[in-house]
Design a protein around this motif. Sequence first.
Motif, short mmCIF file in Angstrom:
data_model
loop_
_atom_site.label_atom_id
_atom_site.label_comp_id
_atom_site.label_asym_id
_atom_site.label_seq_id
_atom_site.Cartn_x
_atom_site.Cartn_y
_atom_site.Cartn_z
N HIS A 60 36.03 43.91 22.27
CA HIS A 60 34.62 43.86 21.87
C HIS A 60 33.93 45.09 22.44
CE1 HIS A 60 35.36 39.77 20.51
NE2 HIS A 60 35.82 39.46 21.72
N LEU A 61 33.59 46.02 21.59
CA LEU A 61 33.08 47.33 22.00
C LEU A 61 31.58 47.45 21.75
CD1 LEU A 61 35.86 49.58 20.50
CD2 LEU A 61 35.08 49.79 22.86
N THR A 62 30.94 48.19 22.65
CA THR A 62 29.57 48.64 22.41
C THR A 62 29.57 50.15 22.60
OG1 THR A 62 28.65 46.57 23.26
CG2 THR A 62 27.16 48.44 23.09
N GLU A 92 25.54 50.03 19.61
CA GLU A 92 26.13 49.46 18.41
C GLU A 92 27.35 48.64 18.81
OE1 GLU A 92 26.52 51.72 14.69
OE2 GLU A 92 25.68 53.43 15.79
N ALA A 93 27.45 47.42 18.32
CA ALA A 93 28.54 46.51 18.69
C ALA A 93 29.61 46.49 17.60
CB ALA A 93 28.00 45.11 18.92
N PHE A 94 30.87 46.47 18.04
CA PHE A 94 32.02 46.43 17.12
C PHE A 94 33.08 45.50 17.70
CE2 PHE A 94 30.19 50.69 17.21
CZ PHE A 94 29.94 50.95 15.87
N PRO A 107 32.93 59.69 20.71
CA PRO A 107 32.50 61.08 20.93
C PRO A 107 32.16 61.36 22.39
CG PRO A 107 31.31 60.05 19.10
CD PRO A 107 32.02 58.96 19.84
N ALA A 108 32.10 62.62 22.73
CA ALA A 108 31.72 63.02 24.08
C ALA A 108 30.27 62.65 24.35
CB ALA A 108 31.91 64.53 24.24
N GLY A 109 30.02 62.15 25.58
CA GLY A 109 28.65 61.95 26.03
C GLY A 109 27.97 60.68 25.60
N VAL A 110 28.69 59.73 24.96
CA VAL A 110 28.02 58.51 24.53
C VAL A 110 28.37 57.36 25.48
CG1 VAL A 110 28.00 59.22 22.12
CG2 VAL A 110 29.84 57.77 22.94
N LEU A 111 27.41 56.47 25.67
CA LEU A 111 27.65 55.27 26.46
C LEU A 111 28.58 54.33 25.70
CD1 LEU A 111 24.09 54.35 27.80
CD2 LEU A 111 26.12 54.74 29.21
N HIS A 112 29.57 53.78 26.40
CA HIS A 112 30.44 52.81 25.75
C HIS A 112 31.02 51.84 26.78
CE1 HIS A 112 32.89 56.32 26.81
NE2 HIS A 112 33.96 55.54 26.82
N GLU A 113 31.33 50.65 26.32
CA GLU A 113 31.98 49.64 27.14
C GLU A 113 32.83 48.76 26.25
OE1 GLU A 113 29.43 46.76 29.01
OE2 GLU A 113 28.06 46.68 27.30
N GLY A 114 33.81 48.06 26.87
CA GLY A 114 34.68 47.21 26.08
C GLY A 114 35.09 45.97 26.85
N ILE A 115 34.98 44.82 26.20
CA ILE A 115 35.38 43.54 26.79
C ILE A 115 36.62 43.06 26.05
CG2 ILE A 115 34.69 41.20 27.41
CD1 ILE A 115 33.01 43.42 28.71
N PRO A 116 37.80 43.02 26.73
CA PRO A 116 39.03 42.61 26.04
C PRO A 116 39.08 41.09 25.83
CG PRO A 116 39.46 43.83 28.11
CD PRO A 116 38.03 43.41 28.12
N ASP A 117 39.64 40.69 24.71
CA ASP A 117 39.87 39.29 24.39
C ASP A 117 41.35 39.14 24.05
OD1 ASP A 117 39.90 36.68 23.56
OD2 ASP A 117 38.47 36.95 21.91
N GLU A 169 29.55 70.45 18.47
CA GLU A 169 28.15 70.86 18.49
C GLU A 169 27.25 69.88 17.72
OE1 GLU A 169 27.97 74.95 17.21
OE2 GLU A 169 29.29 75.62 18.85
N HIS A 170 27.81 68.71 17.38
CA HIS A 170 27.05 67.59 16.84
C HIS A 170 26.41 67.87 15.47
CE1 HIS A 170 27.79 66.47 20.90
NE2 HIS A 170 26.84 67.24 21.40
N GLU A 171 27.09 68.70 14.70
CA GLU A 171 26.64 68.92 13.33
C GLU A 171 27.01 67.73 12.46
OE1 GLU A 171 27.78 71.82 9.57
OE2 GLU A 171 28.03 72.61 11.61
N VAL A 172 28.18 67.15 12.73
CA VAL A 172 28.62 65.93 12.04
C VAL A 172 29.09 64.92 13.07
CG1 VAL A 172 29.32 67.19 9.97
CG2 VAL A 172 31.01 66.71 11.75
N GLU A 173 29.10 63.66 12.67
CA GLU A 173 29.52 62.57 13.55
C GLU A 173 30.65 61.79 12.88
OE1 GLU A 173 25.98 60.32 14.17
OE2 GLU A 173 25.12 61.77 15.57
N PRO A 174 31.89 61.89 13.38
CA PRO A 174 32.96 61.05 12.83
C PRO A 174 32.64 59.57 13.02
CG PRO A 174 33.86 62.82 14.18
CD PRO A 174 32.38 62.81 14.42
N GLN A 175 33.13 58.74 12.09
CA GLN A 175 32.92 57.30 12.26
C GLN A 175 33.64 56.82 13.51
OE1 GLN A 175 34.83 56.35 8.43
NE2 GLN A 175 36.22 54.97 9.53
N TYR A 176 33.19 55.69 14.04
CA TYR A 176 33.76 55.16 15.28
C TYR A 176 35.07 54.41 15.06
CZ TYR A 176 29.17 55.87 17.57
OH TYR A 176 28.04 56.40 18.10
N ILE A 177 35.08 53.50 14.07
CA ILE A 177 36.17 52.53 13.92
C ILE A 177 37.02 52.86 12.69
CG2 ILE A 177 36.74 50.09 13.64
CD1 ILE A 177 35.40 50.58 16.27
N TYR A 178 38.36 52.82 12.88
CA TYR A 178 39.29 53.11 11.80
C TYR A 178 40.28 51.96 11.67
CZ TYR A 178 37.41 57.82 12.23
OH TYR A 178 36.57 58.90 12.27
#
Length: 282
Positions: free
Chosen positions: A52-54, A58-60, A71-81, A111-120
């Motif tokens: 369970h990622l934030t 944004e929650a996923f 991406p570099a520099g973003v806050l993130h955390e994960g709760i394993p289930d 340089e943050h011109e584009v943002e790849p999606q998070y989840i694949y």
Amino acid sequence: MQYINYQESWQRGTADFPLEYHHLSPTHPQYIMSLHWHVEFELIRILKGTLHLTIDEEAFDASAGMFIFVPAGVLHEGIPDDCEYDCLVFDMNILMNKNDACCRMIRRITEHEVEPQYIYPESDRELHRIIWGMFDTVASKRDGYQMIVLGSLYQMIGTIFAESHYHPAPELYPRNHRRILQLKQVLEFIENSYKMPLTLEEISHSVNMSPKYFCKFFQEMTHRTPIDYLNYYRIERACYQLLTSEQSITEVAYNSGFNDLSYFIKTFKRYKGTTPKRYLKS
């Protein structure tokens, strides 16, 4: 998405190959991914269960077979289930060689011109093949694995662009930009000060807020009270020390910001469901 220039205090991998790999199962001292950020990029692949990622509020839910691009520099955390997962943290500059065509494409991300999606999902078959092969190669550490990993990273980025797994970065920061920067400042303060006695007033002062307003702000951003997060972070650091050092339980308690052993044991049991002694034996 938010970016800052905060530099964590340790080297990823080696100076000539700045890439770090971790396999995380329930026995790993940092199995639960606490809220954090770093200047490097990160890939996470889910081997079993659900994580369970934030990511920047944004929650996923990422399940087995998926991988995540952080991406570099973003806050993130994960709760394993019931989860096992691998992490690969790397400096994107490792790919910035003299090939101008490749460099231009990589700079669109760094340089943050584009943002790849998070989840694949696993249905992205070509990316899944590239990522799984790269993780397996890193885990094996066979001769020449560095060259295979570099090739895989180029393939991954090329495929993200070729299959349009990205979107243009917003021209303006969202309204919560300042709040996320303030939260990062608080987390950095706690990371640097958790070994010392800390009061709510001291923590709130680190971002120039009143204790009352700060409690509301922190609860909204993390869904924890400040003191609950501080104790949680101290116990996470204590787990790491217990499993990676020769310190006694008493020494770990004091080095994690607890000045009372019985309170440390009680707090440890609240967060881990067992005592420090039993945790070591398991």
